[in-house]
Design an enzyme around this catalytic site. Structure first.
Site, PDB file in Angstrom:
ATOM      1  N   HIS A  14       0.828  -1.205   0.000  1.00  0.00           N
ATOM      2  CA  HIS A  14       0.000   0.000   0.000  1.00  0.00           C
ATOM      3  C   HIS A  14       0.866   1.261   0.000  1.00  0.00           C
ATOM      4  O   HIS A  14       0.391   2.337  -0.328  1.00  0.00           O
ATOM      5  CB  HIS A  14      -0.923   0.011   1.220  1.00  0.00           C
ATOM      6  CG  HIS A  14      -2.128  -0.863   1.056  1.00  0.00           C
ATOM      7  ND1 HIS A  14      -2.041  -2.215   0.873  1.00  0.00           N
ATOM      8  CD2 HIS A  14      -3.455  -0.562   1.024  1.00  0.00           C
ATOM      9  CE1 HIS A  14      -3.258  -2.712   0.750  1.00  0.00           C
ATOM     10  NE2 HIS A  14      -4.133  -1.748   0.833  1.00  0.00           N
ATOM     11  N   SER A  15       2.109   1.109   0.417  1.00  0.00           N
ATOM     12  CA  SER A  15       3.023   2.255   0.511  1.00  0.00           C
ATOM     13  C   SER A  15       4.153   2.108  -0.497  1.00  0.00           C
ATOM     14  O   SER A  15       4.843   1.082  -0.520  1.00  0.00           O
ATOM     15  CB  SER A  15       3.598   2.319   1.928  1.00  0.00           C
ATOM     16  OG  SER A  15       4.833   3.009   1.923  1.00  0.00           O
TER      17      SER A  15
END
Lengths: 132, 201
Positions: A14-15
């Site tokens: 997600h990052s």
């Protein structure tokens, strides 16, 4: 026929920073011996995962031997599954998602891949981590 | 289904999601990662921006185009889930569907969503709204478009006491109890929006 290329590794977080950091660790372990791509963040650059970007990463890490994907949280898995289904039919059956922790799984999978192991062995090595 | 009607459906869905984006994000902050409203807003803004191209297509192709846009733009797990739902409807619906065609197609598209999310009803997800709505829709009867929004709203409320076993909320375990599921809420909003357009027709 030339030499068979090693299995590629794709890291999906997600990052973007987590994905890049995990990719740095993989690079340090195996150098350039495996095709590698890392992808993270949504289309606006925020936290999330982006199907189109994942497809791009699979293409970048593509190897005739296949590609193993490591994901962090649920949405990364769902979006990676969607991305696989949208890849060309000739590639789909050679792309797998490993049920393994992102960082450790990526390092283990890449180490296995760097020895020329087939996709099933790369996946199994990463997934052994879940067996404890 | 004419182009104007398809346009009104898209506008109603996009307006509902955009107007409730903050509420959806607040629900998701309680039990998820707090991005559901923003993600869905981004997806439906993209659908709205492409509405004239989408509505020019026959209904099955328009639904597939909406699904693809949601998959590509939402940027969270709800993208593939709602994208799968729209693409599933596009696969299953004829160009001019009857009410029975629509109920059957929704049932098949819901099966696709279950497979995509590896989930079933009762697990505090969008399926907890979609499944009872489909059951009521398939049962049919008078004024179905007037009655379905209440079915959807009650079903969304019914997710409050549920414990999440899928998605990010599952990490919270017991702490997921007491909050409405954001996906159930967004599904309820979409059902209400679609029904309002059919109710006016």
């Amino acid at each position: 026929m030339g030499e068979r290329k090693n299995v590629g590794i794709v890291i999906v977080s997600h990052s973007a920073k987590v994905a890049e950091g995990a990719a740095d660790m993989v690079r340090q372990m195996v150098g350039d011996s495996v095709p590698l791509a890392a992808v993270g963040g949504n289309a606006d650059g925020g936290l999330g995962t982006d199907v189109g970007a994942i497809m791009g990463a699979i293409g970048k890490a593509w190897s005739e031997s296949g590609v193993a994907i490591l994901v962090d949280l649920g949405g990364a898995e769902t979006n990676s599954e969607m991305a696989i289904e949208m890849m060309p039919e000739t590639q789909r059956d050679r792309i797998v998602i490993c049920n393994a922790p992102l960082v450790e799984g990526a390092v283990m999978a890449a180490t296995e891949a760097s020895g020329g192991s087939p996709l099933a062995a790369v996946r199994a090595t990463a997934e052994e981590l879940m067996g404890g | 289904m004419d182009q104007d009607f398809k346009s009104r459906l898209i506008a109603a869905m996009a307006d509902a999601i955009i107007a409730h984006a903050e509420e959806l994000t607040a629900l998701d902050s309680a039990i998820g990662d707090g991005d559901h409203g923003l993600n869905m807003k981004r997806g439906f803004e993209a659908v709205l921006a492409d509405a004239s191209n989408i509505t020019a297509k026959p209904l099955p192709d328009a639904l597939k185009a909406i699904g693809m846009t949601l998959v590509m733009k939402v940027g969270g797990a709800s993208g593939p889930l709602y994208g799968t739902l729209a693409m599933g409807l596009g696969k299953a619906l004829p160009t001019e569907p009857s009410v029975a065609d629509a109920a059957g197609a929704l049932g098949r598209a819901i099966e696709d969503v279950k497979a995509r999310g590896k989930s079933e009803a009762g697990q505090k997800t969008m399926l907890d709204v979609l499944v009872p709505v489909q059951v009521a829709f398939a049962a049919g009867g008078e004024d179905i478009a007037t009655r379905l929004p209440a079915v959807a709203a009650e079903a969304a409320d019914a997710t409050i006491p549920m414990k999440a076993v899928r998605g990010r909320a599952s990490f919270l375990g017991e702490r997921s109890i007491g909050h409405m599921d954001p996906g159930a809420r967004s599904s309820s909003l979409l059902v209400q929006a679609i029904c309002s357009v059919f109710d006016e027709a």
